[in-house]
Motif scaffolding. Structure first.
Motif, short mmCIF file in Angstrom:
data_model
loop_
_atom_site.label_atom_id
_atom_site.label_comp_id
_atom_site.label_asym_id
_atom_site.label_seq_id
_atom_site.Cartn_x
_atom_site.Cartn_y
_atom_site.Cartn_z
N MET A 107 -37.76 27.15 -4.90
CA MET A 107 -37.15 26.12 -4.10
C MET A 107 -36.74 26.92 -2.90
SD MET A 107 -38.21 23.14 -4.77
CE MET A 107 -36.98 21.97 -3.63
N PRO A 108 -37.14 26.57 -1.64
CA PRO A 108 -36.49 27.35 -0.54
C PRO A 108 -34.87 26.76 -0.49
CG PRO A 108 -37.73 25.44 0.31
CD PRO A 108 -37.98 25.64 -1.08
N THR A 109 -34.25 27.78 0.42
CA THR A 109 -32.66 27.52 0.70
C THR A 109 -32.41 27.08 2.00
OG1 THR A 109 -32.27 29.62 -0.58
CG2 THR A 109 -30.61 28.77 0.86
N GLU A 110 -31.76 25.98 1.90
CA GLU A 110 -31.59 25.21 3.13
C GLU A 110 -30.45 25.91 3.92
OE1 GLU A 110 -32.43 22.23 5.83
OE2 GLU A 110 -33.18 22.37 3.97
N PRO A 111 -30.76 26.30 5.08
CA PRO A 111 -29.65 27.24 5.97
C PRO A 111 -28.59 26.10 6.36
CG PRO A 111 -31.44 26.65 7.29
CD PRO A 111 -31.96 26.38 5.80
N PRO A 112 -27.48 26.64 7.07
CA PRO A 112 -26.46 25.78 7.53
C PRO A 112 -27.43 25.07 8.64
CG PRO A 112 -25.64 27.87 7.66
CD PRO A 112 -27.14 28.09 6.97
N GLU A 123 -31.85 30.25 15.39
CA GLU A 123 -31.12 30.08 13.87
C GLU A 123 -32.10 29.50 12.95
OE1 GLU A 123 -28.41 31.92 12.79
OE2 GLU A 123 -28.61 32.94 14.66
N PRO A 124 -32.03 29.87 11.66
CA PRO A 124 -33.07 29.06 10.79
C PRO A 124 -32.85 27.44 10.67
CG PRO A 124 -32.25 31.25 9.79
CD PRO A 124 -31.40 30.80 11.08
N GLY A 125 -31.70 27.23 10.73
CA GLY A 125 -31.24 25.70 10.83
C GLY A 125 -31.73 24.97 11.94
N THR A 126 -31.79 25.60 13.14
CA THR A 126 -32.38 25.11 14.53
C THR A 126 -33.85 24.91 14.38
OG1 THR A 126 -30.69 26.19 15.76
CG2 THR A 126 -32.41 25.54 16.83
N VAL A 127 -34.57 26.00 14.02
CA VAL A 127 -35.99 26.16 13.89
C VAL A 127 -36.42 25.16 13.02
CG1 VAL A 127 -38.06 27.30 13.36
CG2 VAL A 127 -36.18 28.47 14.53
N LEU A 128 -35.92 24.92 11.77
CA LEU A 128 -36.22 23.95 10.66
C LEU A 128 -35.87 22.31 11.28
CD1 LEU A 128 -34.93 25.23 7.31
CD2 LEU A 128 -37.17 25.15 7.88
N ALA A 129 -34.90 22.12 11.93
CA ALA A 129 -34.58 20.94 12.44
C ALA A 129 -35.50 20.44 13.61
CB ALA A 129 -33.10 21.02 12.95
N ALA A 130 -35.98 21.61 14.51
CA ALA A 130 -37.15 21.44 15.37
C ALA A 130 -38.24 20.90 14.85
CB ALA A 130 -37.06 22.56 16.10
N GLY A 189 -39.02 35.85 10.03
CA GLY A 189 -38.83 36.81 9.02
C GLY A 189 -37.53 36.14 8.05
N ARG A 190 -36.65 35.90 8.82
CA ARG A 190 -35.61 35.23 8.22
C ARG A 190 -35.93 33.94 7.41
NH1 ARG A 190 -30.52 34.21 12.32
NH2 ARG A 190 -29.65 33.92 10.40
N LEU A 191 -36.65 33.09 7.86
CA LEU A 191 -37.23 31.86 7.03
C LEU A 191 -38.16 32.24 6.19
CD1 LEU A 191 -37.93 29.89 10.39
CD2 LEU A 191 -36.39 29.02 8.73
N HIS A 192 -38.77 33.37 6.11
CA HIS A 192 -39.66 33.65 5.14
C HIS A 192 -38.62 34.07 3.97
CE1 HIS A 192 -42.62 35.68 2.65
NE2 HIS A 192 -41.87 36.82 2.73
N ARG A 193 -37.56 34.77 4.26
CA ARG A 193 -36.60 35.25 3.19
C ARG A 193 -36.00 33.95 2.47
NH1 ARG A 193 -36.78 39.63 6.60
NH2 ARG A 193 -34.69 38.72 7.99
N LEU A 194 -35.77 32.97 3.08
CA LEU A 194 -35.20 31.88 2.93
C LEU A 194 -36.22 30.80 1.72
CD1 LEU A 194 -33.07 30.70 5.87
CD2 LEU A 194 -32.08 31.31 3.72
N GLY A 195 -37.39 31.20 1.86
CA GLY A 195 -38.51 30.64 1.31
C GLY A 195 -39.33 29.44 2.12
N TRP A 196 -39.22 29.36 3.48
CA TRP A 196 -39.73 28.47 4.34
C TRP A 196 -41.08 29.01 5.09
CZ3 TRP A 196 -37.93 23.50 3.82
CH2 TRP A 196 -36.33 23.44 3.61
N ALA A 197 -41.07 30.19 5.40
CA ALA A 197 -42.19 30.60 6.12
C ALA A 197 -43.09 31.63 5.02
CB ALA A 197 -41.89 31.44 7.17
#
Length: 234
Positions: A1-6, A31-38, A119-127
């Motif tokens: 499962m991917p990790t949800e960022p702040p 930031e990961p949280g901004t990109v995901l929210a978008a 790259g950060r989103l990839h390491r968190l499991g999203w990209a």
């Protein structure tokens, strides 16, 4: 499962977007949280400066290019080419992004800041990357963001004929069951339809319809394609 960022500190919205206008806003951060929210509300980042440099623009194309289950068109010549490629997932994510960001490519928009963000989103499991290989060499691929039933494709490249198309075919196979007509289990967002993408089955949707389908696929379970890796793995 991917990790949800702040969560993001920015109030992203489509409330002020004019129909037919693609640019929804300027600024914020990557930031990961901004990109995901978008992506969850139908936006994606791309810089407004030359070659995709700052300032960051937040885009919601109207109409939007998408690939829906059952729409992929595989020509006879492409079908003959497919056995020549080995499809892998997430074995060369950073290299795929680097190849997609090649400064010699027309229309280049992937900056070091964008590459770092994904790259950060990839390491968190999203990209994720879907790659095509021949004889142990990376010859094509694509990368994007996966959120439940959404795969937001960012870019693709090839150094061998049909290699990027084979990656798209591989992606669709990985996404699996498409669900019922009108209620897709997944959707591939390609942002804008080009003549090249149209030959593969990409269609255009008005923003309103895209957002309806986005809300639906975001409620679907994530395909098994992404469950093979743990968040934080290389």
């Amino acid at each position: 499962m991917p990790t949800e960022p702040p969560p993001t500190e920015w109030a992203l919205s489509l409330a002020q977007v004019v129909p037919g206008e693609d640019l929804a806003g300027v600024g914020a951060d990557l930031e990961p949280g901004t990109v995901l929210a978008a992506y969850r509300i139908g936006l994606f980042p791309m810089g407004l400066g030359e070659g995709g440099t700052d300032p960051i623009g937040w885009w919601s194309p109207d109409p939007r290019g998408v690939l829906l289950p059952g729409d992929l068109h595989v020509s006879r010549s492409l079908r003959r080419s497919l056995p020549r490629f080995e499809v892998r997932v997430d074995t060369a994510f950073e290299e795929v992004v680097r190849r997609c960001a090649d400064p010699s490519r027309d229309g280049r928009w992937i900056t070091p800041a964008i590459a770092t963000a994904y790259g950060r989103l990839h390491r968190l499991g999203w990209a994720h990357s879907v790659e095509t290989w021949q004889a142990g060499c990376l010859v094509g691929g694509l990368y994007g963001l996966a959120i439940n039933g959404l795969f937001a494709g960012e870019s693709m490249f090839h150094t061998v004929t049909d290699a990027s198309k084979a990656a798209l075919v591989g992606l669709v196979e990985l996404l699996g069951d498409g669900g019922q007509p009108g209620l897709p289990r997944w959707m591939v967002d390609v942002q804008w339809r080009t003549e090249h993408l149209a030959t593969l089955g990409i269609r255009e949707l008005p923003r309103e319809r895209y957002l309806e389908l986005l809300g639906h696929v975001l409620r679907q379970p994530a395909p098994d394609a992404w469950s093979h890796r743990d968040a934080g793995s290389p």
